[in-house]
Design an enzyme around this catalytic site. Structure first.
Site, PDB file in Angstrom:
ATOM      1  N   GLY A 142      -2.634  -6.490 -19.842  1.00  0.00           N
ATOM      2  CA  GLY A 142      -2.411  -5.049 -19.757  1.00  0.00           C
ATOM      3  C   GLY A 142      -1.489  -4.656 -18.623  1.00  0.00           C
ATOM      4  O   GLY A 142      -0.380  -5.166 -18.465  1.00  0.00           O
ATOM      5  N   GLY A 143      -1.983  -3.733 -17.813  1.00  0.00           N
ATOM      6  CA  GLY A 143      -1.174  -3.216 -16.713  1.00  0.00           C
ATOM      7  C   GLY A 143      -0.745  -4.286 -15.731  1.00  0.00           C
ATOM      8  O   GLY A 143       0.296  -4.147 -15.061  1.00  0.00           O
ATOM      9  N   GLY A 377      36.107 -10.162 -28.315  1.00  0.00           N
ATOM     10  CA  GLY A 377      35.360  -9.178 -27.532  1.00  0.00           C
ATOM     11  C   GLY A 377      34.680  -9.821 -26.347  1.00  0.00           C
ATOM     12  O   GLY A 377      34.476  -9.183 -25.304  1.00  0.00           O
ATOM     13  N   ALA A 378      34.345 -11.092 -26.503  1.00  0.00           N
ATOM     14  CA  ALA A 378      33.661 -11.767 -25.408  1.00  0.00           C
ATOM     15  C   ALA A 378      34.583 -11.873 -24.187  1.00  0.00           C
ATOM     16  O   ALA A 378      34.126 -11.855 -23.046  1.00  0.00           O
ATOM     17  CB  ALA A 378      33.181 -13.135 -25.862  1.00  0.00           C
TER      18      ALA A 378
HETATM   19  C1  HXC Z   1     -13.457  -5.621 -15.973  1.00  0.00           C
HETATM   20  C2  HXC Z   1     -12.975  -7.823 -16.398  1.00  0.00           C
HETATM   21  C3  HXC Z   1     -11.725  -7.454 -16.917  1.00  0.00           C
HETATM   22  C4  HXC Z   1     -11.388  -6.074 -16.962  1.00  0.00           C
HETATM   23  C5  HXC Z   1     -11.910  -9.586 -17.019  1.00  0.00           C
HETATM   24  N1  HXC Z   1     -13.043  -9.153 -16.489  1.00  0.00           N
HETATM   25  N2  HXC Z   1     -11.084  -8.584 -17.308  1.00  0.00           N
HETATM   26  N3  HXC Z   1     -13.818  -6.909 -15.923  1.00  0.00           N
HETATM   27  N4  HXC Z   1     -12.277  -5.187 -16.472  1.00  0.00           N
HETATM   28  N5  HXC Z   1     -10.208  -5.643 -17.432  1.00  0.00           N
HETATM   29  C6  HXC Z   1     -14.180  -9.935 -16.059  1.00  0.00           C
HETATM   30  C7  HXC Z   1     -14.886 -10.612 -17.209  1.00  0.00           C
HETATM   31  O1  HXC Z   1     -15.820  -9.738 -17.792  1.00  0.00           O
HETATM   32  C8  HXC Z   1     -15.571 -11.771 -16.511  1.00  0.00           C
HETATM   33  O2  HXC Z   1     -16.706 -11.298 -15.839  1.00  0.00           O
HETATM   34  C9  HXC Z   1     -14.544 -12.153 -15.449  1.00  0.00           C
HETATM   35  O3  HXC Z   1     -13.702 -11.014 -15.279  1.00  0.00           O
HETATM   36  C10 HXC Z   1     -13.698 -13.322 -15.849  1.00  0.00           C
HETATM   37  O4  HXC Z   1     -13.169 -13.060 -17.139  1.00  0.00           O
HETATM   38  P1  HXC Z   1     -13.186 -14.110 -18.329  1.00  0.00           P
HETATM   39  O5  HXC Z   1     -12.939 -13.367 -19.610  1.00  0.00           O
HETATM   40  O6  HXC Z   1     -14.399 -14.971 -18.248  1.00  0.00           O
HETATM   41  O7  HXC Z   1     -11.933 -15.009 -17.931  1.00  0.00           O
HETATM   42  P2  HXC Z   1     -10.921 -15.738 -18.891  1.00  0.00           P
HETATM   43  O8  HXC Z   1     -11.640 -16.439 -19.997  1.00  0.00           O
HETATM   44  O9  HXC Z   1     -10.043 -16.527 -18.011  1.00  0.00           O
HETATM   45  O10 HXC Z   1     -10.059 -14.584 -19.607  1.00  0.00           O
HETATM   46  C11 HXC Z   1      -9.247 -13.760 -18.803  1.00  0.00           C
HETATM   47  C12 HXC Z   1      -8.726 -12.581 -19.649  1.00  0.00           C
HETATM   48  C13 HXC Z   1      -9.952 -11.833 -20.288  1.00  0.00           C
HETATM   49  C14 HXC Z   1      -7.844 -13.110 -20.751  1.00  0.00           C
HETATM   50  C15 HXC Z   1      -7.918 -11.703 -18.721  1.00  0.00           C
HETATM   51  O11 HXC Z   1     -10.911 -11.579 -19.267  1.00  0.00           O
HETATM   52  C16 HXC Z   1      -9.551 -10.546 -20.891  1.00  0.00           C
HETATM   53  O12 HXC Z   1      -9.034 -10.498 -22.049  1.00  0.00           O
HETATM   54  N6  HXC Z   1      -9.836  -9.444 -20.215  1.00  0.00           N
HETATM   55  C17 HXC Z   1      -9.584  -8.093 -20.705  1.00  0.00           C
HETATM   56  C18 HXC Z   1      -8.122  -7.809 -20.730  1.00  0.00           C
HETATM   57  C19 HXC Z   1      -7.803  -6.387 -21.071  1.00  0.00           C
HETATM   58  O13 HXC Z   1      -7.787  -6.033 -22.240  1.00  0.00           O
HETATM   59  N7  HXC Z   1      -7.648  -5.557 -20.008  1.00  0.00           N
HETATM   60  C20 HXC Z   1      -7.434  -4.118 -20.105  1.00  0.00           C
HETATM   61  C21 HXC Z   1      -5.977  -3.891 -20.363  1.00  0.00           C
HETATM   62  S1  HXC Z   1      -5.555  -2.193 -20.412  1.00  0.00           S
HETATM   63  P3  HXC Z   1     -18.029 -12.190 -15.666  1.00  0.00           P
HETATM   64  O14 HXC Z   1     -18.983 -11.250 -15.022  1.00  0.00           O
HETATM   65  O15 HXC Z   1     -18.418 -12.624 -17.034  1.00  0.00           O
HETATM   66  O16 HXC Z   1     -17.593 -13.330 -14.788  1.00  0.00           O
HETATM   67  C22 HXC Z   1      -4.694  -1.957 -18.984  1.00  0.00           C
HETATM   68  C23 HXC Z   1      -4.163  -0.575 -18.790  1.00  0.00           C
HETATM   69  C24 HXC Z   1      -2.690  -0.502 -18.627  1.00  0.00           C
HETATM   70  O17 HXC Z   1      -4.559  -2.769 -18.164  1.00  0.00           O
HETATM   71  C25 HXC Z   1      -1.984  -0.835 -19.876  1.00  0.00           C
HETATM   72  C26 HXC Z   1      -0.519  -0.654 -19.733  1.00  0.00           C
HETATM   73  C27 HXC Z   1       0.218  -1.193 -20.898  1.00  0.00           C
END
Ligand code: HXC
Length: 481
Positions: A142-143, A377-378
């Protein structure tokens, strides 16, 4: 086997000059009470912010700690990051982010989401004013990808870092596609296929040292010049190793880096994005101790033809150099834009226009060397005299024409016999397969021997060092994107 992943403090320690790091806001905690978050508070909230020095020059830095809620961004640590961005901009110092984060903290909802909005806004405000560098050192979603995408350079660590808008679980839900983090957005994908990453590094250490080196080529802000190194390599050094690099047969390839490297100070060229759009080579070198940005066609790959990806790669680099007062040297051996349905349908017209836009818009000193082909053109887009280059040089082997002899004859004399066509090809080659026609018209300033390349380019750069040019006043141009 992936190298050891370091923690955020170890990373900052390697990145900055020893003992120079000053941490800011290490006591900040988040204020979320949703989903039991009141019990998950740690000082600093999983982002380490501060400032320090690289080679004695001030930089601001922030790094995510994946062990704290997946390095997710809370409103509180977004405010910490924004504070660093504001300070970096105010003080004209580069900012470096060490990303290892699952993106917006899901438990906070709109609060963390708007946190990214604050960061993105500042990324854009700082663009072209201070260098912004993003290291991707873990899974980033994401962000945590979009902020880096708004910055100048992205480095990724092999097998340890990934970038995607949404992770594999969401991809499966939405498109039913099966993938893992690495196949979705690993360092290999982003440095070879998507073009998102500029550098792929074997380890955290290599990534951090590469940032240090990269910054050494850059000024701290757009009002300064890049650091000048003592010119310890002879300025007039002849490079006889260049005498036989360009093959006389126009169909034979060669490595354009065999021309770039010898002419740089101490023969050192710092290539950027080496594995993406290999038909164009970009990177920094120093000449007479000063940073130069090289943009060169690569005859070794797709014969150096310019395609969509090469256009993107080159245009962005040219604009970066122009933002930061870095003179440009184009080295040209290009048969044209890459023909084909895929390229046309993919928008080569729109994308290819970016190179000419970027070169023509750039007001830094601009020098071009044509080593062999400069067709069609290149020729125009690769920093030609008429699009604003200061100095255009050519080797005696240069061919400056609308197209190659065979192609031209097949269009103009397609009804003639093969024997007649052979004769036409000879005539065409005599007329255009040389740089003299263009030199007679003043389109080429000088024809130089390969061994004199370093000396001639240094002299050319010297002749326009104090150039003071600006484009017509405008809010900003409308570059094709
Ligand atoms: C809160 C989060 C988190 C999040 C991960 N965690 N991402 N907690 N908010 N966004 C937590 C998990 O719950 C987990 O907690 C710990 O971090 C480790 O994550 P895992 O999933 O076990 O790690 P991994 O298998 O390595 O996977 C990493 C990951 C996955 C691929 C990043 O965690 C994931 O898909 N996260 C969500 C990504 C996402 O969709 N984010 C929001 C995007 S929107 P525990 O307690 O179990 O250890 C955004 C807004 C801006 O960012 C968008 C602009 C375009």
């Amino acid at each position: 086997m992936a190298a050891k992943k370091l923690n955020v403090y170890e990373r900052i320690d390697i990145l900055l000059d020893k003992g120079s790091f000053v941490e800011v806001d290490k006591y900040v905690k988040h204020h979320c009470t949703n989903f039991g978050m009141e019990n998950k508070k740690v000082p600093g909230d999983g982002v380490v912010c501060g400032y320090g020095k690289i080679d004695g020059r001030l930089v601001f830095v922030y790094g995510f700690d994946f062990s704290v809620l997946g390095g997710s961004l809370s409103a509180a640590n977004a405010a910490k990051i924004a504070k660093m961005q504001d300070a970096a901009l105010r003080n004209g110092a580069p900012i470096i982010s060490l990303n290892d984060s699952g993106g917006a903290r899901i438990q906070e909802g709109i609060e963390s989401l708007t946190g990214f909005a604050h960061i993105f806004y500042r990324n854009v405000q700082a663009s072209g004013v201070i260098p912004q560098i993003s290291a991707i050192m873990g899974p980033c979603a994401g962000g945590s990808c979009y902020s880096p995408a708004l910055t100048d350079f992205i480095l990724m660590v092999k097998e340890e870092s990934q970038m995607f808008i949404t992770g594999p679980n969401v991809v499966k839900q939405v498109t039913n596609e099966e993938c893992d983090k690495e196949t979705l957005g690993g360092a290999d994908i982003h440095s070879t296929q998507s073009g998102v990453a500029n550098f792929i590094c074997e380890s955290d250490e290599e990534c951090l040292m590469t940032i240090r080196e990269l910054l050494g080529f850059l000024p701290s802000n757009n009002m300064e010049d890049a650091p000048i190194h003592p010119a310890t390599d002879e300025l007039t050094r002849t490079c006889h190793e260049l005498d036989n690099i360009v093959p006389t047969d126009p169909n034979l390839p060669y490595d354009i880096k065999d021309i770039i490297e010898p002419i740089c100070d101490h023969q050192y060229f710092f290539e950027i994005q080496p594995n993406y759009a290999k038909n164009i080579v970009i990177g920094f070198g120093r000449m007479a101790g000063r940073t130069v940005g090289f943009v060169a066609n690569q005859p070794n790959f797709l014969a150096g033809a310019i395609d969509i990806d090469a256009s993107d790669k080159a245009a962005r680099f040219i604009r970066f150099c122009d933002c930061f007062n870095i003179p440009l040297v184009a080295i040209e051996d290009v048969p044209g834009f890459l023909p084909g349905i895929k390229q046309e349908h993919g928008g080569i017209i729109r994308h290819g226009a970016k190179i000419v836009y970027a070169f023509a818009e750039a007001t830094v000193p601009k020098v071009t060397l044509i080593t062999r082909k400069a067709y069609g053109g290149a020729y125009i887009v690769m920093n030609s005299k008429q699009t604003g280059a200061d100095v255009n040089l050519a080797y005696p082997t240069a061919e400056i024409a609308v197209m190659g002899a065979k192609g031209a004859v097949s269009i103009l004399y397609r009804k003639e016999t093969p024997e007649q066509q052979e004769q036409r090809i000879k005539e065409y080659e005599e007329k255009f397969a040389n740089p003299y026609c263009a030199a007679e018209l003043g389109y080429i300033d000088d024809i130089i021997q390969p061994a004199d390349t370093r000396k001639a380019i240094i002299q050319a750069l010297e002749s326009c060092r104090n150039k003071n040019q600006s484009n017509p006043p405008k809010k900003h141009g409308n570059m094709p994107v």
